[in-house]
Write an enzyme that holds these catalytic residues in place. Structure first.
Site, PDB file in Angstrom:
ATOM      1  N   HIS A   1      -8.605 120.219 -17.482  1.00 31.25           N
ATOM      2  CA  HIS A   1      -7.964 120.263 -18.806  1.00 31.25           C
ATOM      3  C   HIS A   1      -7.518 121.687 -19.109  1.00 31.25           C
ATOM      4  O   HIS A   1      -6.386 121.934 -19.527  1.00 31.25           O
ATOM      5  CB  HIS A   1      -8.942 119.778 -19.876  1.00 31.25           C
ATOM      6  CG  HIS A   1      -8.544 120.119 -21.283  1.00 31.25           C
ATOM      7  ND1 HIS A   1      -8.679 121.389 -21.820  1.00 31.25           N
ATOM      8  CD2 HIS A   1      -8.003 119.360 -22.270  1.00 31.25           C
ATOM      9  CE1 HIS A   1      -8.251 121.395 -23.060  1.00 31.25           C
ATOM     10  NE2 HIS A   1      -7.831 120.181 -23.366  1.00 31.25           N
TER      11      HIS A   1
ATOM     12  N   HIS B   1      -1.110 124.684  18.857  1.00 33.79           N
ATOM     13  CA  HIS B   1      -1.792 123.754  17.957  1.00 33.79           C
ATOM     14  C   HIS B   1      -1.285 122.322  18.081  1.00 33.79           C
ATOM     15  O   HIS B   1      -1.910 121.403  17.570  1.00 33.79           O
ATOM     16  CB  HIS B   1      -1.635 124.221  16.503  1.00 33.79           C
ATOM     17  CG  HIS B   1      -2.330 125.522  16.228  1.00 33.79           C
ATOM     18  ND1 HIS B   1      -3.697 125.642  16.208  1.00 33.79           N
ATOM     19  CD2 HIS B   1      -1.842 126.771  15.987  1.00 33.79           C
ATOM     20  CE1 HIS B   1      -4.033 126.893  15.934  1.00 33.79           C
ATOM     21  NE2 HIS B   1      -2.924 127.605  15.802  1.00 33.79           N
TER      22      HIS B   1
ATOM     23  N   GLY C   1     -21.431 126.466 -31.659  1.00 31.99           N
ATOM     24  CA  GLY C   1     -22.667 125.749 -31.927  1.00 31.99           C
ATOM     25  C   GLY C   1     -22.855 125.409 -33.388  1.00 31.99           C
ATOM     26  O   GLY C   1     -23.238 124.286 -33.734  1.00 31.99           O
TER      27      GLY C   1
ATOM     28  N   GLY D   1     -28.396 127.474 -30.203  1.00 39.51           N
ATOM     29  CA  GLY D   1     -27.272 128.410 -30.145  1.00 39.51           C
ATOM     30  C   GLY D   1     -26.320 128.229 -31.303  1.00 39.51           C
ATOM     31  O   GLY D   1     -25.452 127.354 -31.261  1.00 39.51           O
TER      32      GLY D   1
ATOM     33  N   SER E   1     -13.546 120.204 -25.932  1.00 39.37           N
ATOM     34  CA  SER E   1     -12.282 120.902 -26.133  1.00 39.37           C
ATOM     35  C   SER E   1     -11.795 120.737 -27.562  1.00 39.37           C
ATOM     36  O   SER E   1     -11.891 119.662 -28.144  1.00 39.37           O
ATOM     37  CB  SER E   1     -11.205 120.372 -25.176  1.00 39.37           C
ATOM     38  OG  SER E   1      -9.978 121.028 -25.421  1.00 39.37           O
TER      39      SER E   1
ATOM     40  N   ARG F   1       3.544 127.152  14.841  1.00 35.93           N
ATOM     41  CA  ARG F   1       2.102 127.088  15.108  1.00 35.93           C
ATOM     42  C   ARG F   1       1.823 126.720  16.552  1.00 35.93           C
ATOM     43  O   ARG F   1       0.904 127.240  17.193  1.00 35.93           O
ATOM     44  CB  ARG F   1       1.431 126.082  14.164  1.00 35.93           C
ATOM     45  CG  ARG F   1       1.450 126.498  12.698  1.00 35.93           C
ATOM     46  CD  ARG F   1       0.782 125.457  11.814  1.00 35.93           C
ATOM     47  NE  ARG F   1      -0.660 125.437  12.006  1.00 35.93           N
ATOM     48  CZ  ARG F   1      -1.333 124.384  12.460  1.00 35.93           C
ATOM     49  NH1 ARG F   1      -0.691 123.263  12.782  1.00 35.93           N
ATOM     50  NH2 ARG F   1      -2.649 124.447  12.603  1.00 35.93           N
TER      51      ARG F   1
ATOM     52  N   ARG G   1     -32.167 131.979 -31.162  1.00 33.97           N
ATOM     53  CA  ARG G   1     -33.205 132.942 -30.763  1.00 33.97           C
ATOM     54  C   ARG G   1     -33.443 134.008 -31.835  1.00 33.97           C
ATOM     55  O   ARG G   1     -34.498 134.631 -31.883  1.00 33.97           O
ATOM     56  CB  ARG G   1     -32.839 133.599 -29.435  1.00 33.97           C
ATOM     57  CG  ARG G   1     -31.579 134.433 -29.462  1.00 33.97           C
ATOM     58  CD  ARG G   1     -31.306 135.051 -28.106  1.00 33.97           C
ATOM     59  NE  ARG G   1     -30.098 135.864 -28.120  1.00 33.97           N
ATOM     60  CZ  ARG G   1     -29.671 136.565 -27.075  1.00 33.97           C
ATOM     61  NH1 ARG G   1     -30.370 136.541 -25.948  1.00 33.97           N
ATOM     62  NH2 ARG G   1     -28.563 137.272 -27.162  1.00 33.97           N
TER      63      ARG G   1
END
Length: 474
Positions: free
Chosen positions: A187, A454, A15, A10, A130, A448, A34
């Site tokens: 990040h 609950h 790349g 690539g 990065s 709740r 490719r």
């Protein structure tokens, strides 16, 4: 012919720059694209590095050109193209060869690919990179996830091409399977928050103080010489200073206010929610980008509600600028605290044992969020005190005590002026809620229990209880 140390598939922007970086550091690299013409053009334009590049016209030729066990970096679009490339490579590679996905992959895909390759003899590395185009060419921050044995095979090359901070490589093995890509995702989430907060401060300077780009640029440049010293502050000053060659106007004034995104910020938010860890500044930054994309709706709303007039912040200009600087510092600390908390939660959830001091160290150079503050973070994690939350590290307690009053003033005054500061506001709310020993969720628990029985805990007794509103009382 001498075998290549590593291969790369690539030859797009990232790349091709990564390949040149590897070659420049003295390593022979086999390359494949490719489109064969692109491979030929890449090698032809490589100048003095041409002799370290091995152009290949097929995957079989690529595999033959690399010294076993063969590491092959994939630099293609995330998602299905990566799966397709892995499938194609499986027929050409042999036992112990290593497929390295260096794109912005969703870590869940990386974990899946590890499992799919089990028993095949091949191994896999999910490698977060990065630093953008410049970083790929001259030294990125690199976050590796995979087996330690596969890391050892490529460690020499990866550390050589990484950025260096005072001579220390900004590359490291962080854990198994998806660990590297997860850290890269967080990040990017922190990056979203950092960029949004900077944009919000820019908005206050522009719309609250009536300053133009050429006036704002030296403000950021000045801040870059102090505690806010970072790559994003540096490039902000340069972007504000630049003029558009076509119109002669400041570039920022002719850029449409509609921000793009590629998904990593959204993934950060999703994973934080899945782990049950608040990352509110990152969430606000992602939402702000989505809102920015609704350009026509925003323009219609402005007509419906009326355009905001510039509201000058009262007080001496120097004092206002100092508040803005400290507000940005406080917001930045909160965003990092949230990001590291999410990584800590994921480390436990997925049994990764992520090395937090190492993560802070490899972010000190090469990556987009690099800043002088990361040195303090690395030290804080190394000394202890930051494991629960970065906000509890003594160094950051001191910084936040000094900076949070400014964040409070900026958020309050921005709200009064009608200036949106969603990430800064969320950072402040997170800080205030985090440091409040007794919050207001007792009422939520009462609600709740009232509508759903609950139950709740009491402050004066252990166990589960119900209130006197119709449920079963404990």
């Amino acid at each position: 012919m001498e075998k290549a140390e590593i291969g790369l598939i690539g030859l797009g922007t990232m790349g091709s720059n990564l390949a040149l970086n590897i070659a420049e550091k003295g390593h022979r690299i086999a390359v494949f694209n490719r489109t064969p013409e692109k491979t030929d053009a890449f090698v032809a334009n490589a100048g003095t590095l041409r002799d370290r590049l091995v152009p290949c016209k097929s995957l079989a030729e690529l595999a033959e050109a690399i010294r076993p066990p063969r590491p092959v970096i994939i630099m293609v679009l995330a998602g299905q193209p990566v799966d397709d490339q892995i499938a194609a490579l499986r027929g050409e590679l042999a036992a112990n060869d290593i497929i390295i996905d260096a794109g912005n992959a969703n870590f869940h895909d990386t974990v899946r690919r590890f499992k799919e390759l089990e028993g095949s003899g091949l191994t896999f590395i999910g490698m977060g990179v990065s630093g953008g185009e410049e970083g790929a060419r001259h030294g990125p921050s690199i976050m590796v996830g995979g087996t330690e044995a596969s890391w050892k095979r490529v460690e020499k090359v990866i550390t050589a091409i990484s950025a260096k901070f005072k001579g220390e490589p900004c590359a490291a093995w962080l854990g198994p399977d998806g660990a590297g890509h997860f850290v890269k995702t967080i990040h990017n989430g922190i990056e979203y928050a950092d960029m949004q907060m900077i944009a919000e401060i820019y908005g206050v300077l522009r719309d609250g103080l009536g300053m133009g780009p050429k006036e704002i640029a030296p403000v950021f440049a000045g801040w870059n010489k102090g505690r806010l010293d970072s790559y994003l502050i540096e490039i902000t000053a340069k972007a504000l200073e630049a003029d558009d060659p076509k119109t002669g106007r400041p570039v920022v004034d002719i850029i449409l206010d509609r921000a793009g995104q590629k998904g990593t910020g959204k993934w950060s938010v999703i994973e934080a929610q899945q782990l049950g860890i608040p990352a509110t500044a990152i969430e606000a930054a992602v939402a702000a980008r989505v809102l920015s994309s609704l350009k026509s709706e925003r323009e219609a709303a402005e007509k419906a509600y009326g355009k905001l007039s510039v509201t000058t912040f009262s007080g001496a200009r120097d004092e206002v600028l100092k508040d803005l600087e400290l507000a940005l510092l406080a917001g930045k600390i909160a965003a990092y605290a949230q990001g590291f908390a999410v990584m800590s939660g994921a480390s436990k959830e997925f049994n990764w044992n992520l090395p937090m001091p190492t993560i802070a160290r490899i972010w000190r150079a090469g990556c987009i969020i690099r800043s002088q503050m990361l040195d303090t973070m690395a030290e804080a994690f190394g000394k202890g005190g930051a494991e629960v939350n970065l906000l509890m590290a003594p160094a950051f307690i001191d910084m936040m005590k000094q900076a949070h009053p400014s964040l409070r003033r900026v958020v309050a005054r921005a709200a009064e002026a009608g200036l949106p500061v969603p990430a800064l506001s969320s950072a402040l709310a997170y800080f205030d809620a985090y440091r409040q020993g007794r919050g207001t969720s007792n009422l939520i628990q009462a609600q709740r229990d009232f509508f759903g029985a609950h139950g709740f805990e009491r402050i004066d007794a252990a166990g589960a209880f119900h209130g006197p509103w119709g449920g079963t009382q404990g």
